[in-house]
Design a protein around this motif. Structure first.
Motif, PDB file in Angstrom:
ATOM      1  N   THR A 279       0.849  -1.188   0.000  1.00 25.33           N
ATOM      2  CA  THR A 279       0.000   0.000   0.000  1.00 25.33           C
ATOM      3  C   THR A 279       0.890   1.246   0.000  1.00 25.33           C
ATOM      4  O   THR A 279       2.069   1.192   0.402  1.00 25.33           O
ATOM      5  N   ASP A 280       0.340   2.364  -0.440  1.00 27.09           N
ATOM      6  CA  ASP A 280       1.109   3.612  -0.410  1.00 27.09           C
ATOM      7  C   ASP A 280       1.537   3.949   1.015  1.00 27.09           C
ATOM      8  O   ASP A 280       2.645   4.452   1.237  1.00 27.09           O
ATOM      9  N   GLU A 281       0.668   3.662   1.981  1.00 25.67           N
ATOM     10  CA  GLU A 281       0.998   3.955   3.383  1.00 25.67           C
ATOM     11  C   GLU A 281       2.206   3.143   3.838  1.00 25.67           C
ATOM     12  O   GLU A 281       3.097   3.666   4.537  1.00 25.67           O
ATOM     13  N   GLU A 282       2.259   1.872   3.432  1.00 25.28           N
ATOM     14  CA  GLU A 282       3.393   1.036   3.823  1.00 25.28           C
ATOM     15  C   GLU A 282       4.674   1.487   3.133  1.00 25.28           C
ATOM     16  O   GLU A 282       5.757   1.474   3.739  1.00 25.28           O
ATOM     17  N   VAL A 283       4.565   1.882   1.874  1.00 25.07           N
ATOM     18  CA  VAL A 283       5.752   2.397   1.168  1.00 25.07           C
ATOM     19  C   VAL A 283       6.290   3.625   1.883  1.00 25.07           C
ATOM     20  O   VAL A 283       7.501   3.749   2.126  1.00 25.07           O
TER      21      VAL A 283
ATOM     22  N   GLY B 133      11.888  11.620  -5.415  1.00 27.47           N
ATOM     23  CA  GLY B 133      11.399  11.631  -4.041  1.00 27.47           C
ATOM     24  C   GLY B 133      10.243  10.669  -3.866  1.00 27.47           C
ATOM     25  O   GLY B 133       9.771  10.037  -4.821  1.00 27.47           O
ATOM     26  N   THR B 134       9.757  10.563  -2.632  1.00 23.28           N
ATOM     27  CA  THR B 134       8.705   9.594  -2.327  1.00 23.28           C
ATOM     28  C   THR B 134       7.419   9.885  -3.084  1.00 23.28           C
ATOM     29  O   THR B 134       6.747   8.970  -3.558  1.00 23.28           O
ATOM     30  N   ASP B 135       7.044  11.166  -3.203  1.00 24.62           N
ATOM     31  CA  ASP B 135       5.805  11.495  -3.913  1.00 24.62           C
ATOM     32  C   ASP B 135       5.866  11.040  -5.373  1.00 24.62           C
ATOM     33  O   ASP B 135       4.886  10.493  -5.901  1.00 24.62           O
TER      34      ASP B 135
END
Length: 259
Positions: free
Chosen positions: A148-152, A171-173
């Motif tokens: 999931t994006d949250e876990e990443v 970057g992360t985004d």
């Protein structure tokens, strides 16, 4: 630091003892491992809380907990997928003539389990057992897309995303946006994001519990054309899907023996 290491060693010895000897009571555990009772109480309490040790209040016996089983299953899954992937990797390699690799995700790195080399003089240099930052490789992004994006974001919190080339995600985004695209199309690409001059296509391998591995094809830019890109993606996605089906339904294993 020394005390923390000692406690970790003792905790692991408790789990190993229970795995070997079965369910034991507190005095026996202390006696067999020569542990002070105060330390044993604290360690067992922690192991129970984290699920590595179970405790039956009626019999007063400790045993291996479900978390230890899950960790063991993850290790077995790596071995299983590496073994099962062999025929599929070989078919991709035979169809395309390029370097094919298999990797799993470990934290924020992809770790290479298998590799079949290209028969071309100019080929990717890599080795089984090595690890690379997942955000900068096609294999790694295919694996991260299974989270999931949250876990990443949780795994990358506080991590500096080093840029290896001008094409590495900034970057992360940007990575999160890229992962959404990978989920939609079913495969990831790496256009020289870790190594200049190398194009990579990677597809996830999905088992009953989600993405368990990914397989990739790496090609030097000089051999890449639109037709090569299309054929590579089609071949890889088809074989990754077939392997995923086998892992989810072992009765399909006979498919891997087809010529």
């Amino acid at each position: 630091m020394a005390e923390s290491v000692k406690s970790a060693e003792r905790a692991l010895r408790i789990v190993e003892l229970l795995a070997e000897a079965g369910r034991l009571d507190f005095p026996v555990i202390c006696a067999r491992l020569a542990l002070p009772k105060s330390s044993a109480h604290a360690l067992l309490a922690t192991l129970r809380t984290t699920g590595f040790v179970s405790f039956d209040a009626e019999s007063r016996l400790y045993g291996v907990g479900p978390r230890a089983w899950e960790v063991g299953q993850a290790y077995i899954a790596d071995l299983d997928v590496a073994e099962a992937a062999g025929p599929y990797l070989q078919r991709v390699r035979d169809a395309l003539g390029e370097t094919v690799q298999l990797a799993v995700l470990d934290g924020i790195d992809n770790v290479y389990l298998r590799k079949l080399d290209s028969d071309h003089p100019l080929q990717l240099v890599s080795r089984v057992g090595s690890r690379l930052p997942a955000y900068a490789t096609g294999l790694g992004k295919a694996l991260l897309a299974g989270l999931t994006d949250e876990e990443v974001r949780r795994r990358l919190a506080g991590v500096e995303l080093r840029r290896f080339t001008a094409r590495t995600v900034a970057g992360t985004d940007q990575l999160i946006t890229e992962l959404a695209r990978i989920r939609r199309q079913g495969y990831a690409t790496d256009r020289g994001e870790y190594s200049e001059g190398v194009f990579c296509v990677a597809a996830p391998i999905v088992g009953p519990t989600g993405t368990v591995a990914a397989m990739s094809v790496s090609i030097p830019d000089v051999r890449v054309t639109p037709e090569v890109r299309r054929r590579t993606a089609d071949t890889l996605v088809a074989e990754a899907a077939a392997l995923s089906a086998e892992l989810s339904d072992p009765s399909l294993a006979q498919r891997s023996a087809r010529p």
